[in-house]
Design an enzyme around this catalytic site. Structure first.
Site, PDB file in Angstrom:
ATOM      1  N   LYS A  11       0.881  -1.264   0.137  1.00 27.06           N
ATOM      2  CA  LYS A  11       0.090  -0.007   0.061  1.00 27.06           C
ATOM      3  C   LYS A  11       1.003   1.198   0.000  1.00 27.06           C
ATOM      4  CE  LYS A  11      -2.393   1.568   3.856  1.00 27.06           C
ATOM      5  NZ  LYS A  11      -2.299   3.097   3.720  1.00 27.06           N
TER       6      LYS A  11
ATOM      7  N   ASP B 258      -3.475   4.360  -2.008  1.00 27.91           N
ATOM      8  CA  ASP B 258      -4.374   5.005  -0.694  1.00 27.91           C
ATOM      9  C   ASP B 258      -4.291   6.255  -0.736  1.00 27.91           C
ATOM     10  OD1 ASP B 258      -5.855   5.156   1.322  1.00 27.91           O
ATOM     11  OD2 ASP B 258      -4.107   4.533   2.901  1.00 27.91           O
TER      12      ASP B 258
ATOM     13  N   LYS C 220      -7.222   8.289  -0.860  1.00 24.95           N
ATOM     14  CA  LYS C 220      -8.797   8.495  -0.383  1.00 24.95           C
ATOM     15  C   LYS C 220      -9.271   9.959  -1.026  1.00 24.95           C
ATOM     16  CE  LYS C 220      -7.870   6.758   4.021  1.00 24.95           C
ATOM     17  NZ  LYS C 220      -6.331   6.285   4.001  1.00 24.95           N
TER      18      LYS C 220
ATOM     19  N   ASP D 236     -13.626  15.027  -3.868  1.00 21.69           N
ATOM     20  CA  ASP D 236     -13.659  16.289  -4.530  1.00 21.69           C
ATOM     21  C   ASP D 236     -15.047  16.044  -5.353  1.00 21.69           C
ATOM     22  OD1 ASP D 236     -13.135  18.572  -5.820  1.00 21.69           O
ATOM     23  OD2 ASP D 236     -10.974  18.336  -5.426  1.00 21.69           O
TER      24      ASP D 236
ATOM     25  N   THR E  71     -11.467   5.215  11.022  1.00 19.67           N
ATOM     26  CA  THR E  71     -11.372   4.499  12.466  1.00 19.67           C
ATOM     27  C   THR E  71     -10.820   5.566  13.461  1.00 19.67           C
ATOM     28  OG1 THR E  71      -9.585   3.329  11.644  1.00 19.67           O
ATOM     29  CG2 THR E  71     -11.312   1.958  11.733  1.00 19.67           C
TER      30      THR E  71
ATOM     31  N   ARG F  50       3.121  -1.266  10.741  1.00 17.48           N
ATOM     32  CA  ARG F  50       4.180  -1.203  11.919  1.00 17.48           C
ATOM     33  C   ARG F  50       4.437  -3.057  12.264  1.00 17.48           C
ATOM     34  NH1 ARG F  50       1.645   3.546  14.913  1.00 17.48           N
ATOM     35  NH2 ARG F  50      -0.051   2.388  13.915  1.00 17.48           N
TER      36      ARG F  50
HETATM   37  O1  C5P Z   1       1.018   0.438  11.334  1.00 22.02           O
HETATM   38  P1  C5P Z   1      -0.130   0.108  11.216  1.00 22.02           P
HETATM   39  O2  C5P Z   1      -0.458  -1.463  10.862  1.00 22.02           O
HETATM   40  O3  C5P Z   1      -1.257   0.497  12.089  1.00 22.02           O
HETATM   41  O4  C5P Z   1      -0.897   0.638   9.758  1.00 22.02           O
HETATM   42  C1  C5P Z   1      -1.982   0.526   9.422  1.00 22.02           C
HETATM   43  C2  C5P Z   1      -2.268   1.303   8.002  1.00 22.02           C
HETATM   44  O5  C5P Z   1      -3.607   1.254   7.701  1.00 22.02           O
HETATM   45  C3  C5P Z   1      -1.782   2.803   7.832  1.00 22.02           C
HETATM   46  O6  C5P Z   1      -1.251   2.981   6.416  1.00 22.02           O
HETATM   47  C4  C5P Z   1      -3.122   3.588   7.902  1.00 22.02           C
HETATM   48  O7  C5P Z   1      -2.975   4.723   7.624  1.00 22.02           O
HETATM   49  C5  C5P Z   1      -3.855   2.675   7.325  1.00 22.02           C
HETATM   50  N1  C5P Z   1      -5.524   3.020   7.751  1.00 22.02           N
HETATM   51  C6  C5P Z   1      -5.830   2.749   9.286  1.00 22.02           C
HETATM   52  N2  C5P Z   1      -7.101   2.744   9.651  1.00 22.02           N
HETATM   53  C7  C5P Z   1      -8.041   3.233   8.591  1.00 22.02           C
HETATM   54  C8  C5P Z   1      -7.494   3.491   7.080  1.00 22.02           C
HETATM   55  C9  C5P Z   1      -6.355   3.246   6.765  1.00 22.02           C
HETATM   56  O8  C5P Z   1      -4.882   2.184   9.978  1.00 22.02           O
HETATM   57  N3  C5P Z   1      -9.185   3.548   9.067  1.00 22.02           N
END
Ligand code: C5P
Length: 234
Positions: A34, A61, A63, A66, A121, A213
């Site tokens: 992503k 990603d 998003k 517009d 979220t 992460r």
């Molecule tokens: O590091 P981690 O596993 O928390 O990363 C989750 C990824 O998913 C990040 O790129 C974050 O921006 C994305 N994301 C999220 N919640 C959302 C939409 C996207 O954590 N509702």
């Protein structure tokens, strides 16, 4: 497309992103990745082309949200980058989502998957009520936005893994759920609140898990990636 693990390349620039992908050079399975706003705005479309040329599937990603005409034309540009999945905010309404699909569809009829963000979220029900003047519950809001996305012809939504089952009930089992908020049972949650394990996300019915992460910051990213695949795909 089958179930897959999407690794979030949340890096500030090309050098860090490619150094991370180099770790997987000898691996048979190339991670689906992503690319989000941070890396895309830092490096532009060339980073997408470069990672695609290395053989990775890409979820772009960005998003979009517009007016329909702008989103249609922008989606046409993104589609030419040959990405596999891209997204927009369902809050842009059905007219915008339909325009996005038109823009995304290539002359030969193919197109990347198009996924809608329902409510981020990070947005709580209280903030929805106080700042967006939305008095419905989070569950109802997510369900209606998902239904609008499905009715507009989109392929699925980004949602919490805990929402995946009712989104499927609302929109049908083939409507895709792409779910971040994944953590191993024995690791820290970081800033994510509504989290679940890869195995549990599989059980609930997610189609794609987005993992940042737990893989990118792991002492052994390859082992962490393989553990996700093992729990979620196998
Ligand atoms: O590091 P981690 O596993 O928390 O990363 C989750 C990824 O998913 C990040 O790129 C974050 O921006 C994305 N994301 C999220 N919640 C959302 C939409 C996207 O954590 N509702």
């Amino acid at each position: 497309m089958g179930k897959d693990v999407i690794t979030a390349l949340d890096f500030a620039g090309r050098e860090q992103a490619l150094a991370f992908l180099d770790l997987f050079a000898a691996e048979e399975r190339k991670p689906f990745v992503k690319i989000g706003m941070e890396l895309y705005y830092a490096e532009g479309p060339d980073i997408v082309r470069e990672i695609k040329a290395r053989g990775h599937k890409i979820f772009l990603d960005l998003k979009l949200h517009d007016i329909p005409n702008t989103v249609r034309k922008t989606m046409a540009v993104l589609s030419r980058l040959d990405v596999d999945m891209c997204n927009l905010h369902a809050a842009g309404t059905s007219e915008m989502m339909k325009a996005a699909l038109e823009g995304l569809t290539r002359p030969d009829g193919t197109r990347p998957l198009l996924i809608a963000v329902t409510q981020l979220t990070s947005t709580s029900e209280q903030r929805m009520k106080d700042e967006l003047l939305i008095n419905a519950t989070m569950r109802d809001t997510v369900a209606v936005y998902a239904r609008n996305a499905a009715d507009s012809g989109l392929d699925g939504v980004v949602c919490s893994p805990l929402e995946a089952s009712f989104v499927k009930e609302e929109c049908g089992k083939n409507f895709l759920t792409v779910t971040p908020g994944i953590r191993f049972a024995d690791s820290a949650g970081d800033d994510q609140v509504r989290i679940t394990t890869p195995a549990k996300a599989k059980e609930i019915g997610s189609d794609y898990i987005v993992v940042g992460r737990p893989i990118t910051a792991a002492a052994d990213p390859i082992a962490a990636y393989k553990r996700c695949v093992e729990e979620f795909v196998s």
